[in-house]
Each structure stands twice: as structure tokens, then as C-alpha cells.
Design an enzyme around this catalytic site. Structure first.
Site, PDB file in Angstrom:
ATOM      1  N   SER A 135       0.852  -1.182   0.000  1.00 45.90           N
ATOM      2  CA  SER A 135       0.000   0.000   0.000  1.00 45.90           C
ATOM      3  C   SER A 135       0.892   1.237   0.000  1.00 45.90           C
ATOM      4  O   SER A 135       1.741   1.395   0.876  1.00 45.90           O
ATOM      5  CB  SER A 135      -0.909  -0.004   1.235  1.00 45.90           C
ATOM      6  OG  SER A 135      -1.720   1.152   1.271  1.00 45.90           O
ATOM      7  N   LYS A 161      -1.323  -0.895  -4.197  1.00 52.07           N
ATOM      8  CA  LYS A 161      -2.516  -0.120  -3.871  1.00 52.07           C
ATOM      9  C   LYS A 161      -2.116   1.324  -3.653  1.00 52.07           C
ATOM     10  O   LYS A 161      -1.177   1.597  -2.898  1.00 52.07           O
ATOM     11  CB  LYS A 161      -3.205  -0.673  -2.621  1.00 52.07           C
ATOM     12  CG  LYS A 161      -4.482   0.086  -2.257  1.00 52.07           C
ATOM     13  CD  LYS A 161      -5.227  -0.583  -1.108  1.00 52.07           C
ATOM     14  CE  LYS A 161      -4.722  -0.133   0.237  1.00 52.07           C
ATOM     15  NZ  LYS A 161      -5.557  -0.655   1.348  1.00 52.07           N
ATOM     16  N   LYS A 163      -3.249   5.114  -2.355  1.00 52.14           N
ATOM     17  CA  LYS A 163      -4.191   5.925  -1.600  1.00 52.14           C
ATOM     18  C   LYS A 163      -4.593   7.129  -2.454  1.00 52.14           C
ATOM     19  O   LYS A 163      -3.751   7.726  -3.143  1.00 52.14           O
ATOM     20  CB  LYS A 163      -3.567   6.407  -0.295  1.00 52.14           C
ATOM     21  CG  LYS A 163      -3.231   5.288   0.686  1.00 52.14           C
ATOM     22  CD  LYS A 163      -4.489   4.644   1.261  1.00 52.14           C
ATOM     23  CE  LYS A 163      -4.144   3.653   2.361  1.00 52.14           C
ATOM     24  NZ  LYS A 163      -5.361   3.063   2.987  1.00 52.14           N
ATOM     25  N   ASP A 188      -7.500   3.132  -2.993  1.00 43.89           N
ATOM     26  CA  ASP A 188      -8.216   3.165  -1.721  1.00 43.89           C
ATOM     27  C   ASP A 188      -8.456   4.611  -1.324  1.00 43.89           C
ATOM     28  O   ASP A 188      -7.519   5.392  -1.162  1.00 43.89           O
ATOM     29  CB  ASP A 188      -7.390   2.448  -0.648  1.00 43.89           C
ATOM     30  CG  ASP A 188      -8.078   2.409   0.707  1.00 43.89           C
ATOM     31  OD1 ASP A 188      -9.267   2.765   0.794  1.00 43.89           O
ATOM     32  OD2 ASP A 188      -7.424   2.012   1.686  1.00 43.89           O
ATOM     33  N   GLU A 213     -11.511   0.891  -3.528  1.00 45.98           N
ATOM     34  CA  GLU A 213     -11.832   0.559  -2.138  1.00 45.98           C
ATOM     35  C   GLU A 213     -12.445   1.744  -1.396  1.00 45.98           C
ATOM     36  O   GLU A 213     -11.900   2.846  -1.410  1.00 45.98           O
ATOM     37  CB  GLU A 213     -10.557   0.097  -1.430  1.00 45.98           C
ATOM     38  CG  GLU A 213     -10.767  -0.418  -0.024  1.00 45.98           C
ATOM     39  CD  GLU A 213      -9.473  -0.911   0.596  1.00 45.98           C
ATOM     40  OE1 GLU A 213      -9.499  -1.249   1.795  1.00 45.98           O
ATOM     41  OE2 GLU A 213      -8.438  -0.948  -0.103  1.00 45.98           O
ATOM     42  N   ASP A 238     -14.525  -1.721   2.929  1.00 45.07           N
ATOM     43  CA  ASP A 238     -13.580  -1.941   4.025  1.00 45.07           C
ATOM     44  C   ASP A 238     -14.225  -1.442   5.314  1.00 45.07           C
ATOM     45  O   ASP A 238     -14.864  -2.204   6.045  1.00 45.07           O
ATOM     46  CB  ASP A 238     -12.276  -1.203   3.709  1.00 45.07           C
ATOM     47  CG  ASP A 238     -11.242  -1.234   4.836  1.00 45.07           C
ATOM     48  OD1 ASP A 238     -11.522  -1.829   5.895  1.00 45.07           O
ATOM     49  OD2 ASP A 238     -10.163  -0.657   4.674  1.00 45.07           O
ATOM     50  N   LYS A 262     -10.366  -7.143   7.564  1.00 42.98           N
ATOM     51  CA  LYS A 262      -9.365  -6.827   8.581  1.00 42.98           C
ATOM     52  C   LYS A 262      -9.892  -7.377   9.898  1.00 42.98           C
ATOM     53  O   LYS A 262     -10.906  -6.884  10.405  1.00 42.98           O
ATOM     54  CB  LYS A 262      -9.155  -5.316   8.696  1.00 42.98           C
ATOM     55  CG  LYS A 262      -8.498  -4.677   7.491  1.00 42.98           C
ATOM     56  CD  LYS A 262      -8.420  -3.169   7.642  1.00 42.98           C
ATOM     57  CE  LYS A 262      -7.747  -2.541   6.421  1.00 42.98           C
ATOM     58  NZ  LYS A 262      -7.874  -1.063   6.431  1.00 42.98           N
ATOM     59  N   GLY A 290      -4.554  -4.360   5.791  1.00 38.70           N
ATOM     60  CA  GLY A 290      -3.513  -4.184   6.791  1.00 38.70           C
ATOM     61  C   GLY A 290      -3.695  -2.903   7.574  1.00 38.70           C
ATOM     62  O   GLY A 290      -4.316  -1.945   7.095  1.00 38.70           O
TER      63      GLY A 290
END
Length: 367
Positions: A135, A161, A163, A188, A213, A238, A262, A290
Site C-alpha cells: 500500500s 494499492k 491511496k 483506496d 476501495e 472496508d 481486517k 492491513g
């Protein structure tokens, strides 16, 4: 098994480099380490709540309060049979999933040590290495983001991934896609958009992403349903999914096509397995998210990610992605095929580096 005592440690651990999401930038990570003593054995757990209430309302501070005033008095000195028994005893405590999950992890570790079985075996998983990705937080510019992604690809990560947040989305992602046309890529938003502002994300449909996400609010199902209908790219929930019940509702209404699991967010490994099983029956893939875990939480994530419906790489990066020195003697390394090996010792299969634990401890308490 009788719970003889529980030791809490509030840790503050410096990160290798800052990590920035839509809700802010951090340079160190806080968490709570639990050591649960029972009949000569010690179970380890990690509460993944951080310092600030950005990702969720829980923080290390709220978790400490819930442990001290409610959870520990309910379990210390009691005979706990298993995770189901623990959760039943904590049922009267509404919410505080991360706090509950931290203790439940330690119970699973104890169960594994008592039986001589690794955690993945207790949950019905396998010893196969787990496919992982990395990430990547927000960077100062698209050019810097492309460079950072390139460095992770050189390390061997096969899935990335990114952000995103408003004004730092399509441009950044497009730059990475142009630089790496064949990369397995996903994004995400961490709840940074509304249904209206998320219209700016529609061009992401042309960038061949694995998933988008949590674009909308952390407690939203209905608007995600409306947004998913506008995208060919799967939406992944999520923050919204805090139980198997929420997962069922999301799937029934078509609010997403993938679910991130998670264990800390959903209250523990037992609920994580229930969500996995529910999604498997529905033919919906899951993957393990994570929370910048220490080696304790990382070992737990690797174990649960061996279950068969974890069909996408998890955010379970190597130890050196986050920490120069972790609190476990074991360090997790990336294999050439972008996988990480699963611990095979009893329970979590990790041991504390006591010097590191002491160095990072902000405060501690034993009951």
C-alpha cells in the site's frame, strides 16, 4: 483455560517513512500489545487502533480505557474456553471491535500453544505462502508517486494499492498506469468522497484497476450500491463492513463486488472467518487488509489469509516496509513471487524482542 493475568503495553513505533492517507500523515504508529498469561503459557495479541480517530472511532486511548474498565475485569480470573466463549462474555460491550479483536488474538495464540498447532491450522487454512502487495500512501507529486511505486516493484511486489483523495486521484493513478501498463493496481479512498464528488472517479474505469476501495462514508451501504451501478470496476468495502451481518447486507443489495477483511475491524479472527465463509458461498472474493501491524498482528493476518477465498493479494507487506526494528524476533520477508511465508510454530508462531518492546513502550499495566 484460566486467565491468570493480562499485561497491556501502549507502544509508539517509528515508521521507516511517513504514511499519508486521505485523513492525514503519520510518522509513527501506536498500538496496544497484550500478553495474556494462562497456566504457564502466554498468548500475544495486538490491538490495531492507532493514535487518531481517522480510520475509525477507536484509538489506542479509547482501547486502553475499554480494556482497563470493562474487558479485563470481565475475563481475568475466568475460565475461557475459546474465541466464541470470549465474544459471548464481551457481548454487553457495544462496538470497540479493535479492542475485542486484540484480546481474541491472544486467546487464539494460547489455543495454538496449548494444542501445539499453528494458527492457520486452527482456522482451517494451509501452510501455503500468502500472496501480498504493498500500500503506497499519497506523495507530493505524481512524479514522486511513480518513483516510489517503481522502488517497490524493484523489491518484488507484484500488486500495488494507491491511496487517493479528492484532487489526488485520477491524475495520480493515471500517471502510475502509464508508467506500468501491466501492473496489478488498485486504489483506496478511505471514505474521502460523497456520492456527488465520487463522479470525478468515473475515469478510473478506463485504467484497468483490480478494485476501488471504500470511496464513500465509513457507515454507508446504500450510496455504495448506487455508485457500484455506475462502475464496471468492482467496488470493495472496508470500513463499512464491521460484521458478517454487514457483509451479508452489502452483498444482498449489491453495494460491492469484493470485501476487504481486517480482523481488527470486525472484532476478531472468528468474525473474519465468518465473513470469509459467507463471501465464499456467494462467490465473492475477499482479501486481507492491513493496519501497519507489528510482527504479532502480521503473523495473525498471514494465518487468516491462507483460507481459500482470500483470492486477491493482501496488504501484508514485509517487515522492512514499515519498521527498521519490529517487536518480534521474527522478520517477515518478501519472496521473489510476491508472497510471504506463513509462521508454522504453535499459535501465532512469533516471539517478542523484549528490548524492542521496552524501547517502544509508552505505558503499561497488568491486571
Amino acid at each position: 483455560m484460566k486467565i491468570d493475568s493480562i499485561t497491556l503495553r501502549h507502544l509508539d513505533m517509528p515508521l521507516q517513512s511517513h504514511f499519508e492517507t486521505s485523513f492525514g500523515r503519520i510518522y509513527s504508529r501506536e498500538c496496544i500489545l497484550l500478553e495474556v498469561a494462562s497456566q504457564g503459557l502466554t498468548g500475544l495479541g495486538e490491538c490495531v487502533a492507532d493514535r487518531d480517530p481517522g480510520y475509525a472511532y477507536e484509538t489506542a486511548g479509547t482501547a486502553w480505557h475499554i480494556y482497563q474498565d470493562f474487558i479485563l475485569p470481565a475475563v481475568v480470573g475466568q475460565d475461557i474456553q475459546d474465541a466464541a466463549d470470549l465474544q459471548e462474555r464481551l457481548r454487553a460491550i457495544k462496538g470497540h471491535q479493535m479492542a475485542k479483536a486484540g484480546l481474541e488474538m491472544a486467546i487464539w495464540d494460547l489455543l495454538g500453544k496449548r494444542s501445539g498447532k499453528p494458527l492457520y491450522e486452527l482456522m482451517g487454512g494451509s501452510r501455503k505462502p500468502v500472496a501480498v502487495g504493498v500500500s503506497v500512501g499519497l506523495q507530493d507529486s505524481p512524479e514522486e508517486l511513480v518513483a516510489v511505486v517503481g522502488r517497490y516493484l524493484e523489491k518484488g511486489y507484484g500488486r500495488v494499492k494507491l491511496k487517493i483523495k479528492p484532487s489526488r486521484d485520477v491524475g495520480d493513478v493515471g500517471a502510475v498506469r502509464r508508467a506500468y501498463p501491466g501492473l496489478r493496481l488498485q486504489v483506496d479512498a478511505n471514505s474521502a468522497y460523497t456520492l456527488e464528488t465520487a463522479q470525478a472517479l468515473l475515469p478510473l474505469d478506463d485504467l484497468d484497476l483490480l478494485l476501488i476501495e471504500q470511496p464513500l462514508a465509513e457507515d454507508d451501504l446504500w450510496d455504495h450500491r448506487q455508485l457500484q451501478a455506475q462502475f464496471k470496476t468492482p467496488l470493495c468495502l472496508d470500513e463499512t463492513i464491521i460484521s458478517a451481518r454487514h457483509a451479508r447486507q452489502a452483498l444482498e443489495m449489491g453495494a460491492c463486488r469484493i470485501i476487504n477483511i481486517k480482523p481488527g475491524r470486525v472484532g476478531g479472527l472468528r468474525e473474519a472467518v465468518a465473513i470469509h465463509d459467507l463471501c465464499a458461498q456467494a462467490g465473492v472474493p475477499v482479501w486481507c487488509g492491513g493496519m501497519l501491524e507489528t510482527g504479532v498482528g502480521r503473523a495473525s493476518n498471514l494465518a487468516v489469509a491462507t483460507l481459500p477465498n482470500f483470492r486477491l493479494p493482501g496488504d501484508i507487506s514485509a517487515t522492512d516496509r514499515y519498521y527498521a526494528r519490529d517487536i518480534t524476533q521474527e522478520r517477515f520477508s518478501l519472496n521473489p513471487d510476491s508472497t510471504i511465508d506463513v509462521p508454522h510454530g504453535p499459535g501465532l508462531g512469533v516471539h517478542l524482542d523484549r528490548e524492542a518492546v521496552e524501547a517502544y513502550t509508552v505505558k503499561q499495566m497488568q491486571v
